[in-house]
Design a protein around this motif. Structure first.
Motif, mmCIF file in Angstrom:
data_model
loop_
_atom_site.group_PDB
_atom_site.id
_atom_site.type_symbol
_atom_site.label_atom_id
_atom_site.label_comp_id
_atom_site.label_asym_id
_atom_site.label_seq_id
_atom_site.Cartn_x
_atom_site.Cartn_y
_atom_site.Cartn_z
ATOM 1 N N GLN A 61 0.825 -1.209 0.000
ATOM 2 C CA GLN A 61 0.000 0.000 0.000
ATOM 3 C C GLN A 61 0.860 1.259 0.000
ATOM 4 O OE1 GLN A 61 -2.276 -0.950 3.526
ATOM 5 N NE2 GLN A 61 -4.089 -1.518 2.335
ATOM 6 N N TYR A 62 1.937 1.248 0.786
ATOM 7 C CA TYR A 62 2.792 2.434 0.837
ATOM 8 C C TYR A 62 3.459 2.691 -0.512
ATOM 9 C CZ TYR A 62 6.128 5.963 2.015
ATOM 10 O OH TYR A 62 6.829 7.149 2.006
ATOM 11 N N ILE A 63 4.043 1.638 -1.106
ATOM 12 C CA ILE A 63 4.724 1.793 -2.398
ATOM 13 C C ILE A 63 3.728 2.220 -3.473
ATOM 14 C CG2 ILE A 63 5.968 0.542 -4.221
ATOM 15 C CD1 ILE A 63 7.177 -1.204 -1.926
ATOM 16 N N THR A 64 2.522 1.666 -3.426
ATOM 17 C CA THR A 64 1.504 2.042 -4.412
ATOM 18 C C THR A 64 1.164 3.525 -4.314
ATOM 19 O OG1 THR A 64 0.562 -0.188 -4.447
ATOM 20 C CG2 THR A 64 -0.859 1.611 -5.185
ATOM 21 N N ARG A 65 0.924 4.004 -3.110
ATOM 22 C CA ARG A 65 0.474 5.385 -2.939
ATOM 23 C C ARG A 65 1.597 6.401 -3.128
ATOM 24 N NH1 ARG A 65 -2.647 3.939 2.665
ATOM 25 N NH2 ARG A 65 -4.423 2.804 1.752
ATOM 26 N N ASN A 66 2.787 6.064 -2.664
ATOM 27 C CA ASN A 66 3.847 7.061 -2.584
ATOM 28 C C ASN A 66 4.929 6.945 -3.642
ATOM 29 O OD1 ASN A 66 3.267 8.566 0.137
ATOM 30 N ND2 ASN A 66 2.883 6.387 0.508
ATOM 31 N N VAL A 67 4.926 5.854 -4.388
ATOM 32 C CA VAL A 67 5.881 5.711 -5.483
ATOM 33 C C VAL A 67 5.137 5.532 -6.811
ATOM 34 C CG1 VAL A 67 7.858 4.422 -6.386
ATOM 35 C CG2 VAL A 67 7.579 4.709 -3.908
ATOM 36 N N ILE A 68 4.303 4.496 -6.904
ATOM 37 C CA ILE A 68 3.610 4.210 -8.166
ATOM 38 C C ILE A 68 2.658 5.341 -8.539
ATOM 39 C CG2 ILE A 68 1.991 2.643 -9.302
ATOM 40 C CD1 ILE A 68 3.242 0.364 -7.602
ATOM 41 N N GLU A 69 1.777 5.730 -7.611
ATOM 42 C CA GLU A 69 0.806 6.792 -7.912
ATOM 43 C C GLU A 69 1.483 8.153 -7.992
ATOM 44 O OE1 GLU A 69 -2.373 6.448 -5.089
ATOM 45 O OE2 GLU A 69 -3.049 4.507 -5.899
ATOM 46 N N ARG A 70 2.507 8.372 -7.197
ATOM 47 C CA ARG A 70 3.243 9.642 -7.251
ATOM 48 C C ARG A 70 3.872 9.842 -8.624
ATOM 49 N NH1 ARG A 70 7.461 11.586 -2.562
ATOM 50 N NH2 ARG A 70 8.268 13.462 -3.563
ATOM 51 N N ALA A 71 4.318 8.740 -9.233
ATOM 52 C CA ALA A 71 4.925 8.823 -10.554
ATOM 53 C C ALA A 71 3.891 8.812 -11.678
ATOM 54 C CB ALA A 71 5.910 7.665 -10.741
ATOM 55 N N GLY A 72 2.610 8.661 -11.332
ATOM 56 C CA GLY A 72 1.568 8.663 -12.338
ATOM 57 C C GLY A 72 1.603 7.444 -13.245
ATOM 58 N N LEU A 73 1.961 6.296 -12.682
ATOM 59 C CA LEU A 73 2.070 5.067 -13.471
ATOM 60 C C LEU A 73 0.705 4.383 -13.525
ATOM 61 C CD1 LEU A 73 5.447 3.716 -12.043
ATOM 62 C CD2 LEU A 73 5.055 5.457 -13.814
ATOM 63 N N ARG A 74 0.115 4.321 -14.700
ATOM 64 C CA ARG A 74 -1.261 3.846 -14.839
ATOM 65 C C ARG A 74 -1.368 2.345 -15.055
ATOM 66 N NH1 ARG A 74 -3.884 8.651 -18.664
ATOM 67 N NH2 ARG A 74 -3.510 10.355 -17.199
ATOM 68 N N ASN A 75 -0.267 1.708 -15.418
ATOM 69 C CA ASN A 75 -0.307 0.269 -15.708
ATOM 70 C C ASN A 75 0.714 -0.501 -14.885
ATOM 71 O OD1 ASN A 75 -2.325 -0.191 -17.966
ATOM 72 N ND2 ASN A 75 -1.135 1.527 -18.778
ATOM 73 N N THR A 76 0.928 -0.034 -13.656
ATOM 74 C CA THR A 76 1.904 -0.637 -12.757
ATOM 75 C C THR A 76 1.214 -0.984 -11.448
ATOM 76 O OG1 THR A 76 3.710 0.621 -13.750
ATOM 77 C CG2 THR A 76 4.084 -0.253 -11.535
ATOM 78 N N GLU A 77 1.469 -2.200 -10.949
ATOM 79 C CA GLU A 77 0.854 -2.591 -9.674
ATOM 80 C C GLU A 77 1.637 -3.723 -9.033
ATOM 81 O OE1 GLU A 77 -3.013 -4.327 -9.987
ATOM 82 O OE2 GLU A 77 -2.456 -5.667 -11.626
ATOM 83 N N LEU A 78 1.464 -3.829 -7.732
ATOM 84 C CA LEU A 78 1.937 -4.988 -6.980
ATOM 85 C C LEU A 78 0.746 -5.932 -6.867
ATOM 86 C CD1 LEU A 78 3.971 -3.011 -4.346
ATOM 87 C CD2 LEU A 78 4.940 -4.692 -5.916
ATOM 88 N N PRO A 79 0.810 -7.120 -7.466
ATOM 89 C CA PRO A 79 -0.374 -7.971 -7.575
ATOM 90 C C PRO A 79 -0.786 -8.578 -6.239
ATOM 91 C CG PRO A 79 1.556 -9.157 -8.340
ATOM 92 C CD PRO A 79 2.001 -7.750 -8.071
ATOM 93 N N THR A 80 -2.081 -8.842 -6.126
ATOM 94 C CA THR A 80 -2.598 -9.505 -4.927
ATOM 95 C C THR A 80 -2.947 -10.962 -5.200
ATOM 96 O OG1 THR A 80 -4.824 -8.730 -5.480
ATOM 97 C CG2 THR A 80 -3.519 -7.361 -3.981
ATOM 98 N N GLY A 81 -3.011 -11.362 -6.457
ATOM 99 C CA GLY A 81 -3.326 -12.743 -6.828
ATOM 100 C C GLY A 81 -2.328 -13.269 -7.842
ATOM 101 N N PRO A 82 -2.537 -14.470 -8.350
ATOM 102 C CA PRO A 82 -1.561 -15.107 -9.235
ATOM 103 C C PRO A 82 -1.640 -14.672 -10.688
ATOM 104 C CG PRO A 82 -3.362 -16.619 -8.810
ATOM 105 C CD PRO A 82 -3.625 -15.410 -7.965
ATOM 106 N N ASP A 83 -2.659 -13.904 -11.059
ATOM 107 C CA ASP A 83 -2.859 -13.542 -12.463
ATOM 108 C C ASP A 83 -2.295 -12.163 -12.780
ATOM 109 O OD1 ASP A 83 -4.572 -15.834 -13.432
ATOM 110 O OD2 ASP A 83 -5.788 -15.140 -11.752
ATOM 111 N N ILE A 84 -1.990 -11.956 -14.061
ATOM 112 C CA ILE A 84 -1.607 -10.644 -14.566
ATOM 113 C C ILE A 84 -2.852 -10.042 -15.218
ATOM 114 C CG2 ILE A 84 -0.096 -9.356 -16.117
ATOM 115 C CD1 ILE A 84 1.825 -11.777 -16.029
#
Length: 373
Positions: free
Chosen positions: A194-217
């Motif tokens: 959650q921290y990396i998502t909010r403060n790195v991924i979203e801060r950089a405006g990355l729309r197709n980047t995520e840390l997955p919660t399940g086994p699928d892409i």
């Protein structure tokens, strides 16, 4: 520009990698305002579905740059001390003298001396990195295993040390970065994801980047074909896989476009402060997972060719896939490349990976992408 983008040369180099044996790959190269992106080959060897340059992809340990940036943000806020012993924050995970000797900086630059947990979590890889004595069976056994981060950390901390804290060369170990994720959780009162998502991924405006919660892409993506040094023939699809075996240290899903955007913003001082970026570029010698000694900073490593400008970035692999993202020190030239196969080199009788045409073709692509024709 002396190293301008030449679409014909770049496309030819990309296609050469496909012809050398990679089922599919895609890339984006930037030079100032110029952008070239392309793909070659297939995303599915059974159906012939083509790869496209906008596909989402597991990028492996490129995640470590995101994690390191998140930790440095907390250093800037005064909640983490780079040279504070990890035992002050996580005494139950790294107890006693080792907890007092290993600093946060040593975790980020892999000089902690903590062993890699992977051979202990995957029994058929027990002899890793003595590759001749390993096998791929555990890859199937653990496709849907949900590992606990603290369980994996315990394996690495409990294993024989691979060096003294702070000693060089360091030894690359995912144990270090799982500990950093636990540290983030400790000081932010939220999960590392959650921290990396909010403060790195979203801060950089990355729309197709995520840390997955399940086994699928989620979204358009390629299948991922693991060869395990020729022991899986034909290579097997591991694109559906529970990534808890690396967690937020190497599970990121992204695109080549998003990776270039992230590294561009990072080197521009828009993710961490200029002083933190300077710390990230202070390097020490580290033994990579391939057994080579490389220079490594805080989640960044340089790629240097004599007489050429230095590039900074990170590479990553997962079961069946890999990626590399690099940016010139002045931020003007960038490349991100993703491939949908991994460990294509067969082994000789001593277990040493043998050269493959893919290696030479990828090296040629990287040269053209970074330095032009």
């Amino acid at each position: 520009m002396s190293d301008h983008l030449d679409p014909a040369v770049l496309t030819a180099a990309l296609e050469d990698v496909h012809r050398a044996g990679v089922p599919g790959l895609f890339a984006e190269v930037r030079d100032g305002d110029q952008v070239w992106s392309a793909a070659a080959g297939v995303a599915d060897v059974a159906t012939g579905r083509p790869v496209t340059a906008d596909m989402r992809h597991r990028v492996g340990s490129i995640t470590k740059t995101f994690t390191a940036a998140a930790v440095l943000q907390q250093v800037e806020k005064g909640r983490i001390g780079l040279d504070t012993p990890i035992g002050r924050y996580l005494p139950s995970l790294v107890p006693g003298e080792r907890g007092e000797a290993i600093t946060v900086r040593m975790l980020i630059n892999h000089t902690s001396g903590l062993a890699e947990y992977l051979p202990y979590a995957y029994p058929s890889l027990k002899a890793f990195p003595v590759l001749a004595d390993t096998g791929p069976q555990s890859l199937d056994d653990h496709r849907f295993t949900r590992f606990q981060s603290t369980e994996l950390i315990g394996m690495g901390v409990g294993a024989p040390a691979v060096g003294a804290p702070g000693g060089t060369p360091g030894v690359y170990s995912n144990t270090n970065y799982l500990l950093l994720c636990e540290l983030l959780e400790q000081v932010t009162s939220t999960t590392a994801e959650q921290y990396i998502t909010r403060n790195v991924i979203e801060r950089a405006g990355l729309r197709n980047t995520e840390l997955p919660t399940g086994p699928d892409i989620d979204g358009p993506h390629s299948r991922l074909y693991e060869a395990w040094f020729g022991m899986i023939d034909p290579p097997r699809d591991y694109s559906v896989y529970d990534m808890s075996w690396v967690g937020p240290s190497a599970s990121l899903i992204s695109t080549v476009h998003d990776l270039n955007r992230f590294f561009g913003m990072l080197l521009a001082g828009e993710i961490v402060s200029p002083s933190s970026l300077a710390e990230m570029r202070r390097t020490v010698p580290v033994v990579s997972q391939e057994g080579r000694v490389i220079e490594y900073g805080l989640g960044l490593h340089p790629m240097e060719v004599p007489g050429r400008p230095t590039f900074w970035g990170h590479g990553g692999t997962v079961w069946g896939g890999g990626a590399l993202s690099m940016i010139r020190a002045d931020g003007e030239r960038q490349m991100s490349v993703a491939v949908n196969t991994q460990r294509w080199n067969k082994l000789d009788s001593s277990g040493t990976p043998q050269p493959h045409a893919i290696d030479a073709a990828l090296a040629a692509l990287y040269r053209v992408a970074m330095y032009g024709g």
